[in-house]
Design a protein around this motif. Structure first.
Motif, PDB file in Angstrom:
ATOM      1  N   UNK A 133       3.336   8.732  -0.062  1.00  0.00           N
ATOM      2  CA  UNK A 133       3.319   7.971  -1.312  1.00  0.00           C
ATOM      3  C   UNK A 133       4.629   7.213  -1.481  1.00  0.00           C
ATOM      4  N   UNK A 134       5.750   7.886  -1.183  1.00  0.00           N
ATOM      5  CA  UNK A 134       7.044   7.211  -1.283  1.00  0.00           C
ATOM      6  C   UNK A 134       7.111   5.993  -0.358  1.00  0.00           C
ATOM      7  N   UNK A 135       6.609   6.171   0.865  1.00  0.00           N
ATOM      8  CA  UNK A 135       6.647   5.060   1.821  1.00  0.00           C
ATOM      9  C   UNK A 135       5.808   3.886   1.328  1.00  0.00           C
ATOM     10  N   UNK A 136       4.597   4.166   0.826  1.00  0.00           N
ATOM     11  CA  UNK A 136       3.722   3.088   0.354  1.00  0.00           C
ATOM     12  C   UNK A 136       4.323   2.373  -0.852  1.00  0.00           C
ATOM     13  N   UNK A 137       4.857   3.141  -1.808  1.00  0.00           N
ATOM     14  CA  UNK A 137       5.462   2.524  -2.989  1.00  0.00           C
ATOM     15  C   UNK A 137       6.737   1.767  -2.625  1.00  0.00           C
TER      16      UNK A 137
END
Length: 463
Positions: A323-327
């Motif tokens: 999720x951190x990578x996508x955001x």
């Protein structure tokens, strides 16, 4: 009707050209236009006004006054023609040719001569004379103050004032009016100096700051390339050296018919596969986007561009890594679009999470048409790529005008089961049809499976 349409099209073209300019380009254009209109304003105020009551209404004085007005308008045209190149000369981007200084200087001398003749025939009052003396050097001084140092300009202004006093004294001006001629000539040059020179200095400082930001960005890119090159060298340098040595050894052993050559080539194969996996790990780490890092980078980049950036909510440290990578990618693309499209003053990044989902919003007040005609770049390929990344996590992306001159980008990712899902990664420049060799490494088995773009359909298996 056609004339009205033509004017409407012209106005829309000017408005579109204005909106497409950056803030600095707008300031530059505004400053140049202001300086270009100054000579016209002073000519209309100080060269036309004396016709009402200061110039004697006889044919000869009126003819001389009209000639003075025509020469002043010609000076304004020459000043507007030279002002762009004069600015470039001041900023160090071009050299103003010496021969282009002669026509404006000649017109100034012609104006002074006509003024002396007008005084000689007693065709102008003292008040009108002083007004026309102020206007005489204005157009010439507007460009001259950008071409020479301040000290030189002041000396030239003193020289012109002395020349004017001498010429008009020879024409019959005496006493107080003669002293007024000296003061008004210096006053006109002073108006130009304090109006034009600071404007050009401010533009020079702003363009230098812009060039410094561009240079800083290029240095950052170069530094990142060096870092990536060092990582690749550290990963591949030793392994490639070992592969070269073992290949030479295997060739020597094979020429002698020694069976140990097979063992050496098996070792070369193992090292090559290990190196391939290590390169993939380096590239994967290089392409990962960390949310906290991207938030800090977006704030720094937008602030450097003069856009106030505010981050609200948590920085995402408690969120799952996918999720951190996508955001992080969403923040990076949104910051790029804010800089590329529109002309915002404020940008707000909000991050909110609950037990079920995390929502990231990027909102700015610079709604404008993108090159493809969509608002804020809504139809661009960057947002399409973000949607694909979020779709791998069952997330969604919405972008568009939010009213009141705002543009809002919203990314939503559900948190249930995110820990077990990872977004698909693709090699740069390779799609599903052009994938290269796939490596599956285990403790007992390693396969090399060339994809359709590979040179062969060979599958090599070693147990």
């Amino acid at each position: 009707m056609r004339g009205g349409r033509a004017v409407s099209v012209l106005v829309r073209g000017w408005r579109r050209d204005w909106q497409q300019r950056s803030k600095l380009e707008r300031i530059d254009l505004y400053s140049r236009m202001t300086v270009s209109t100054m000579p016209w304003f002073f000519t209309l105020a100080w060269q036309v006004a004396p016709f009402k009551s200061d110039i004697r209404h006889d044919p000869l004085p009126l003819l001389l006054g009209l000639a003075l007005l025509i020469v002043s308008l010609a000076q304004c045209l020459l000043s507007n023609h030279n002002i762009r190149l004069a600015y470039r000369h001041y900023l160090g981007k071009a050299v103003f040719p010496r021969h282009r200084r002669l026509p404006p200087l000649a017109l100034v001398l012609v104006s002074l001569g006509l003024l002396a003749v007008l005084v000689g025939v007693d065709g102008v009052s003292d008040a009108g004379l002083l007004l026309m003396v102020i206007n005489t050097p204005m157009a010439f001084a507007t460009t001259q103050t950008l071409l020479v140092p301040v000290r030189t300009f002041l000396l030239q202004s003193l020289g012109f004032a002395a020349l004017g006093v001498g010429v008009l004294a020879a024409a019959g001006v005496r006493g107080g009016p003669l002293g007024g001629v000296a003061l008004t000539a210096l006053f006109g040059s002073a108006i130009v100096l304090v109006s034009v020179r600071p404007s050009a200095w401010s533009l020079g400082v702003m363009w230098q700051a812009e060039e410094a930001r561009d240079l800083q960005a290029r240095l950052a890119v170069a530094e990142e390339r060096l870092r990536f090159g060092r990582d690749m060298h550290d990963v591949l340098g030793r392994n490639l050296a070992v592969i070269a040595l073992k290949s030479e050894l295997a060739a020597e052993l094979a020429q002698r018919g020694r069976p140990e050559a097979v063992d050496q080539m098996v070792e070369v194969q193992r090292i090559a596969r290990t190196s391939q996996q290590e390169v993939r790990d380096v590239v994967r780490g290089y392409r990962e986007a960390d949310l906290s890092t991207e938030l800090a980078g977006a704030r720094g980049v937008l602030s450097a561009a003069g856009i106030e950036c505010e981050v609200r909510g948590a920085t995402g440290g408690e969120l799952p890594a996918p999720v951190q990578a996508a955001l992080g990618w969403v923040v990076r693309e949104a910051a790029t679009n804010v800089l590329r499209h529109g002309d915002p003053r404020h940008c707000t990044i909000r991050i909110g999470s609950s037990a079920d989902e995390v929502v990231l919003q990027v909102e700015n007040d610079g709604v404008a048409a993108a090159p493809d005609g969509t608002a804020g770049g809504l139809g661009g390929s960057g947002l399409a790529g973000l949607r694909e990344r979020l779709r791998a996590l069952e997330g969604s992306l919405d972008a568009g005008p939010a009213g009141d001159g705002l543009f809002r980008l919203t990314a939503t990712i559900p948190l249930s089961g995110t820990e077990t899902r990872t977004p698909s990664r693709t090699k740069p420049g390779a799609g599903a049809e052009g994938a290269g060799a796939e490596v599956t490494a285990g403790t007992e088995e390693a396969r090399v499976v060339p994809g359709p773009a590979g040179p062969t359909a060979l599958r090599e298996e070693r147990r």
